[in-house]
Scaffold this motif. Structure first.
Motif, short mmCIF file in Angstrom:
data_model
loop_
_atom_site.label_atom_id
_atom_site.label_comp_id
_atom_site.label_asym_id
_atom_site.label_seq_id
_atom_site.Cartn_x
_atom_site.Cartn_y
_atom_site.Cartn_z
N ALA B 13 0.79 -0.92 -0.26
CA ALA B 13 -0.22 -0.16 -0.11
C ALA B 13 0.72 1.20 0.21
O ALA B 13 1.86 1.37 0.51
N THR B 14 -0.01 2.54 -0.79
CA THR B 14 1.14 3.24 -0.98
C THR B 14 0.68 5.04 0.45
O THR B 14 0.89 5.93 0.87
N TRP B 15 -0.82 4.11 0.86
CA TRP B 15 -0.63 5.13 2.13
C TRP B 15 -0.17 5.31 3.45
O TRP B 15 1.20 4.34 3.48
N GLY B 16 -0.39 6.15 4.18
CA GLY B 16 0.41 5.76 5.62
C GLY B 16 1.82 6.79 4.84
O GLY B 16 1.94 7.07 4.46
N ASP B 17 2.65 6.74 6.27
CA ASP B 17 4.03 7.62 6.67
C ASP B 17 5.03 7.19 7.50
O ASP B 17 5.70 7.95 7.82
N TYR B 18 5.41 5.93 7.79
CA TYR B 18 5.41 4.73 8.75
C TYR B 18 6.69 4.99 8.47
O TYR B 18 7.05 4.07 7.12
N PHE B 29 6.73 1.94 5.24
CA PHE B 29 5.75 0.52 6.07
C PHE B 29 3.92 1.89 6.08
O PHE B 29 4.57 2.21 6.05
N CYS B 30 3.28 0.76 5.04
CA CYS B 30 1.40 2.36 5.58
C CYS B 30 1.17 2.52 6.87
O CYS B 30 0.60 3.15 7.24
N CYS B 31 1.89 1.30 8.24
CA CYS B 31 1.54 1.44 9.59
C CYS B 31 2.20 0.57 10.95
O CYS B 31 3.13 0.57 9.89
#
Lengths: 289, 96
Positions: B13-18, B29-31
């Motif tokens: 996934a490309t959501w998130g900023d972890y 990682f996304c989360c």
């Protein structure tokens, strides 16, 4: 998840974009599993969310079934359902131990719905459901709860021992969420949140796109499976078509009366997320046997 | 370590900023749950194989279960893995 503003997809998209931006696991996982894995801007996500929640021409009942099938009976069925196709003793005992807690919450949830509605047909529906699931009718028609305990006993798990086993964390969390929904949210949301879960054993879902059933019905003819196991599985097999479909008809009707269709959708989605985890807890418990 | 070319090292996934540093490498990682899953997976593979590090992880599948192959120094180790709701390993089996 809940709607802050009804029918405002841009507002909901903005909320998700903000939460995903701070890598909130609950929101990111929900987007990944339901909408898209590709990071999208607010405008694009707004359209995707509108599409996801759109009831189309077939109404809320059909939407609920579609989302349930996608999650539990899609291309990758839930691992517990896969295990239940031809269940081992351990799988069934994991079912017994966690499900006793689920059913004790079930009767509380149904009671909260009854206490909070003025609609007689909803009260009568819940009374019948509670009798089937928990109360039973005399000695001739034991409840689902009693059949569950007898199944455990036939597999060597004494009911007193089962009673002493506390729920696993995922079961406990799910029970807490269902308790809160039925105490605090609108009773129509509670109706959808609880009775939508009975779709899990609705054998008619096969004709509506489910890749497999809750279990392979051939096991009801298998001589190696005890009569108590068959009695438990058969009861759900026969009761949950009516239970789930009658309730979803009431949800469809009263969500229109109260104008809370999108809240019902959001609460149902929340409920099935916790149900997914609860079913995993049955598998986790099975590894103790 | 070579992982998926795009997005989260677990789910793509490309959501998130972890971000976390693993084997001296800063990874996206996304989360935090996916980061926990990845670290648990790496540790389990190292424990099963005795390898000190992993050169590459190839993964297919989804959150219901993933088919993976780990590579190190020309050696391969194939396995199936599934995670629980907190990122712990719920099921792990070697694939021959």
């Amino acid at each position: 998840m809940g709607f802050q503003k009804h029918d405002d997809w841009d507002d909901l998209a903005g909320h998700f974009v903000a939460e995903a931006g701070r890598s909130d696991a609950g929101h990111v996982m929900w987007l990944n599993r339901n909408i898209t894995k590709n990071k999208s801007d607010r405008k694009t996500l707004s359209k995707l969310l509108a599409g996801f929640f759109d009831l189309g021409s077939r109404g809320l009942e059909s939407w609920v079934k579609r989302r349930f099938i996608e999650k539990f009976y899609g291309q990758s069925p839930h691992p517990f359902v896969v295990a239940l196709q031809h269940p081992s003793r351990a799988t069934l005992l994991g079912y017994v131990v966690e499900h006793q807690h689920f059913l004790r919450q079930w009767v509380r949830s149904c009671s909260f719905i009854m206490a909070r509605t003025d609609e007689m047909e909803v009260v009568l529906y819940e009374l019948d459901n509670i009798n089937t699931e928990y109360g039973g009718v005399g000695t001739g028609q034991p409840s689902h709860y009693e059949l569950l305990l007898r199944m455990g006993e036939s597999l060597g798990l004494d009911r007193q021992k089962a009673f002493r086993m506390a729920p696993l964390e995922d079961t406990r969390e799910a029970i807490r969420v269902w308790d809160m929904i039925c105490q605090n949210d609108h009773w129509v949301e509670g109706l959808a949140a609880m009775h939508g879960l009975e779709l899990i054993a609705n054998r008619k879902l096969r004709s509506e796109g489910a890749s497999i059933g809750y279990f392979d019905p051939m096991i009801l003819k298998n001589e190696e499976i005890s009569k108590e196991v068959k009695a438990f599985l058969r009861e759900g097999y026969e009761a949950d078509v009516g239970h789930s479909e009658q309730a979803l008809g009431l949800v469809e009707k009263y969500s229109k009366v109260f104008g809370n269709v999108d809240d019902v959708q959001a609460t149902f989605l929340r409920s099935i997320d916790y149900f997914d985890r609860y079913l995993m807890a049955r598998l986790e418990r099975s590894r103790q046997f | 370590m070579k992982v998926a070319e795009k997005g989260c090292a677990i789910c793509q996934a490309t959501w998130g900023d972890y971000w976390e540093e693993i084997q001296g490498q800063r990874m996206f990682f996304c989360c935090d749950i996916c980061a926990i899953e990845f670290k648990n997976m790496i540790n389990e593979v190292k424990k099963k194989t005795g390898w000190k590090k992993i050169d590459e992880i190839k993964m297919t599948g989804n959150y219901r279960g993933r088919e993976c192959t780990a590579l190190y120094d020309g050696k391969r180790y194939s396995f199936n893995i599934r995670f629980d709701s907190k990122g712990g390993i719920d099921a792990f089996s070697e694939r021959v």
